[in-house]
Design a protein around this motif. Structure first.
Motif, short mmCIF file in Angstrom:
data_model
loop_
_atom_site.label_atom_id
_atom_site.label_comp_id
_atom_site.label_asym_id
_atom_site.label_seq_id
_atom_site.Cartn_x
_atom_site.Cartn_y
_atom_site.Cartn_z
N SER A 120 27.80 53.80 22.69
CA SER A 120 28.61 52.60 22.48
C SER A 120 28.76 51.82 23.77
O SER A 120 28.75 50.58 23.78
CB SER A 120 30.00 52.97 21.95
OG SER A 120 29.90 53.53 20.66
N TYR A 121 28.88 52.54 24.88
CA TYR A 121 28.98 51.88 26.18
C TYR A 121 27.70 51.12 26.49
O TYR A 121 27.73 49.96 26.95
CB TYR A 121 29.27 52.91 27.28
CG TYR A 121 29.15 52.36 28.67
CD1 TYR A 121 30.01 51.36 29.12
CD2 TYR A 121 28.17 52.83 29.55
CE1 TYR A 121 29.90 50.85 30.41
CE2 TYR A 121 28.05 52.33 30.83
CZ TYR A 121 28.92 51.34 31.26
OH TYR A 121 28.81 50.83 32.51
N GLU A 122 26.56 51.74 26.23
CA GLU A 122 25.28 51.07 26.49
C GLU A 122 25.15 49.80 25.66
O GLU A 122 24.60 48.80 26.12
CB GLU A 122 24.13 52.03 26.19
CG GLU A 122 24.02 53.21 27.15
CD GLU A 122 23.75 52.78 28.57
OE1 GLU A 122 23.04 51.77 28.77
OE2 GLU A 122 24.25 53.45 29.49
N ARG A 123 25.67 49.82 24.43
CA ARG A 123 25.60 48.64 23.56
C ARG A 123 26.75 47.68 23.81
O ARG A 123 26.76 46.59 23.24
CB ARG A 123 25.65 49.07 22.08
CG ARG A 123 24.55 49.98 21.63
CD ARG A 123 24.52 50.07 20.10
NE ARG A 123 25.83 50.41 19.54
CZ ARG A 123 26.27 51.65 19.33
NH1 ARG A 123 25.50 52.69 19.65
NH2 ARG A 123 27.47 51.87 18.81
N GLN A 124 27.71 48.09 24.66
CA GLN A 124 28.95 47.32 24.88
C GLN A 124 29.66 47.06 23.55
O GLN A 124 30.18 45.98 23.28
CB GLN A 124 28.65 46.00 25.60
CG GLN A 124 28.17 46.18 27.03
CD GLN A 124 29.29 46.66 27.96
OE1 GLN A 124 30.12 45.88 28.39
NE2 GLN A 124 29.31 47.96 28.25
N ASP A 125 29.68 48.11 22.73
CA ASP A 125 30.30 48.05 21.41
C ASP A 125 31.75 48.53 21.53
O ASP A 125 32.04 49.73 21.42
CB ASP A 125 29.51 48.92 20.43
CG ASP A 125 30.03 48.85 19.00
OD1 ASP A 125 31.16 48.38 18.80
OD2 ASP A 125 29.31 49.29 18.08
N ILE A 126 32.67 47.60 21.77
CA ILE A 126 34.06 47.96 22.02
C ILE A 126 34.69 48.64 20.82
O ILE A 126 35.40 49.64 20.95
CB ILE A 126 34.87 46.70 22.39
CG1 ILE A 126 34.33 46.11 23.69
CG2 ILE A 126 36.35 47.03 22.54
CD1 ILE A 126 34.94 44.77 24.02
N ARG A 127 34.45 48.10 19.65
CA ARG A 127 35.10 48.63 18.45
C ARG A 127 34.74 50.09 18.22
O ARG A 127 35.62 50.93 17.99
CB ARG A 127 34.71 47.79 17.24
CG ARG A 127 35.41 48.19 15.96
CD ARG A 127 35.07 47.25 14.84
NE ARG A 127 35.74 47.61 13.60
CZ ARG A 127 35.58 46.97 12.45
NH1 ARG A 127 34.80 45.92 12.40
NH2 ARG A 127 36.22 47.36 11.37
N SER A 128 33.47 50.42 18.30
CA SER A 128 33.05 51.81 18.11
C SER A 128 33.56 52.71 19.23
O SER A 128 33.94 53.86 19.00
CB SER A 128 31.52 51.90 18.04
OG SER A 128 31.04 51.24 16.90
N PHE A 129 33.60 52.16 20.44
CA PHE A 129 34.06 52.94 21.58
C PHE A 129 35.52 53.33 21.42
O PHE A 129 35.90 54.49 21.62
CB PHE A 129 33.87 52.14 22.88
CG PHE A 129 34.02 52.96 24.13
CD1 PHE A 129 32.92 53.54 24.73
CD2 PHE A 129 35.26 53.13 24.72
CE1 PHE A 129 33.06 54.30 25.89
CE2 PHE A 129 35.42 53.88 25.87
CZ PHE A 129 34.31 54.47 26.46
N VAL A 130 36.35 52.36 21.04
CA VAL A 130 37.78 52.64 20.85
C VAL A 130 37.98 53.64 19.71
O VAL A 130 38.76 54.58 19.80
CB VAL A 130 38.56 51.34 20.58
CG1 VAL A 130 39.98 51.65 20.14
CG2 VAL A 130 38.57 50.46 21.82
N GLU A 131 37.23 53.44 18.62
CA GLU A 131 37.35 54.33 17.46
C GLU A 131 37.01 55.76 17.84
O GLU A 131 37.73 56.71 17.48
CB GLU A 131 36.46 53.84 16.33
CG GLU A 131 36.56 54.68 15.07
CD GLU A 131 35.71 54.13 13.93
OE1 GLU A 131 35.48 54.89 12.97
OE2 GLU A 131 35.28 52.97 14.01
N ASP A 132 35.92 55.94 18.58
CA ASP A 132 35.52 57.30 18.93
C ASP A 132 36.41 57.92 20.00
O ASP A 132 36.53 59.14 20.08
CB ASP A 132 34.05 57.33 19.37
CG ASP A 132 33.09 57.44 18.20
OD1 ASP A 132 33.50 57.99 17.17
OD2 ASP A 132 31.95 56.96 18.32
N SER A 133 37.04 57.08 20.82
CA SER A 133 37.98 57.65 21.80
C SER A 133 39.15 58.31 21.09
O SER A 133 39.70 59.31 21.56
CB SER A 133 38.47 56.56 22.76
OG SER A 133 39.32 55.64 22.12
#
Length: 219
Positions: A120-133
Motif C-alpha cells: 500500500s505504501y508503494e502504491r501510496q494507497d492511503i485508504r488501504s494502508f489505514v485499514e490494514d494498520s
C-alpha cells in the motif's frame, strides 16, 4: 469455533456514513438528515435511526435534542485524549501477542499484514494502508481473548481512522515511519520484550498524535 453474523442493515448504513466522515466528504458540524439518507439509500427510516446511534457510539456524530445528528468536530483535545487511550489499548494487545504466541507460524498474519502495508505504501494507497494498520490490532484479538477490549477498540477505531486519514492525506511520507515501527514491534514481540513493546507503541502513539495535531493546525 466462532461464527460472525452478517452485518445488519443498520451496520451497513453506519459503515457507509462512517467512510464518508473518515474521508472528509461529510464535514465537521454538517447535519445528517434521516430523511435524506433514507431516500438516498432506499432504506427504512428505522434502520437509518439505528445507524446514527451506532455512529454516535463510535464518536463520529453527536445527536442533539431538536438539532438532530451532526458530524463531530475533530479538536486538538479530542485527538490527544483519543491517542492517550489508544496507546494503552495498543500496548495491551501487543503484550498479549508477545506472551501467548507459541510457534512462529502464529505470527504469520502479522507478517502478511506487513507485506500488505508495504504494498500500500508503494502504491501510496492511503485508504488501504489505514485499514490494514487497524487490521494489525484485529489480528491480535485472538491472543488477548478479551471481548471487552475488542469492543472498546472497535468502537474507537472509526474515530482513529478519521484522525489518521487526515494526517496521512497531508503527509504521505509518514507511512514509511509506520512501516519501520511495525518492523521494530514485530522484533519486540518475537523477543517477548514487554518494556520494548511499551516503548515502541507509546512513542508511535505520541508521534501519530503530533502528526494529526499538525494537520489540524493547518486546517
Amino acid at each position: 469455533m466462532t461464527f460472525k453474523a452478517p452485518d445488519s442493515l443498520a451496520e451497513q448504513i453506519a459503515h457507509h456514513l462512517a467512510e464518508r466522515i473518515i474521508r472528509g466528504e461529510l464535514k465537521p458540524g454538517e447535519r445528517i438528515q434521516e430523511q435524506k439518507v433514507t431516500l438516498a439509500l432506499n432504506v427504512s427510516r428505522g434502520s437509518v435511526r439505528e445507524a446514527l446511534l451506532i455512529l454516535e457510539r463510535r464518536h463520529l456524530i453527536a445527536i442533539l435534542p431538536r438539532r438532530g445528528a451532526h458530524v463531530t468536530e475533530l479538536t486538538a483535545h479530542k485527538v490527544q485524549s483519543l491517542c492517550t487511550l489508544m496507546s494503552e489499548l495498543y500496548i495491551l494487545l501487543g503484550n498479549a501477542v508477545a506472551q501467548r504466541w507459541q510457534v512462529q507460524a502464529d505470527l504469520a498474519p502479522f507478517l502478511q499484514l506487513q507485506q500488505r502495508l508495504s504494498d500500500s505504501y508503494e502504491r501510496q494507497d492511503i485508504r488501504s494502508f489505514v485499514e490494514d494498520s487497524f487490521n494489525v490490532m484485529r489480528a491480535a484479538y485472538p491472543f488477548a481473548d478479551n471481548p471487552y477490549l475488542q469492543e472498546t477498540v472497535e468502537n474507537l477505531q472509526p474515530a482513529m481512522s478519521r484522525a489518521y486519514y487526515l494526517a496521512l492525506e497531508r503527509r504521505k511520507a509518514e507511512m514509511s515511519e509506520y512501516l519501520e515501527l511495525f518492523a521494530r514491534l514485530l522484533a519486540a514481540v518475537l523477543a517477548r520484550d514487554l518494556p520494548l513493546i511499551r516503548s515502541v507503541l507509546a512513542s508511535y502513539a505520541q508521534r501519530s498524535c503530533d502528526i494529526v495535531l499538525s494537520a489540524l493546525a493547518v486546517d
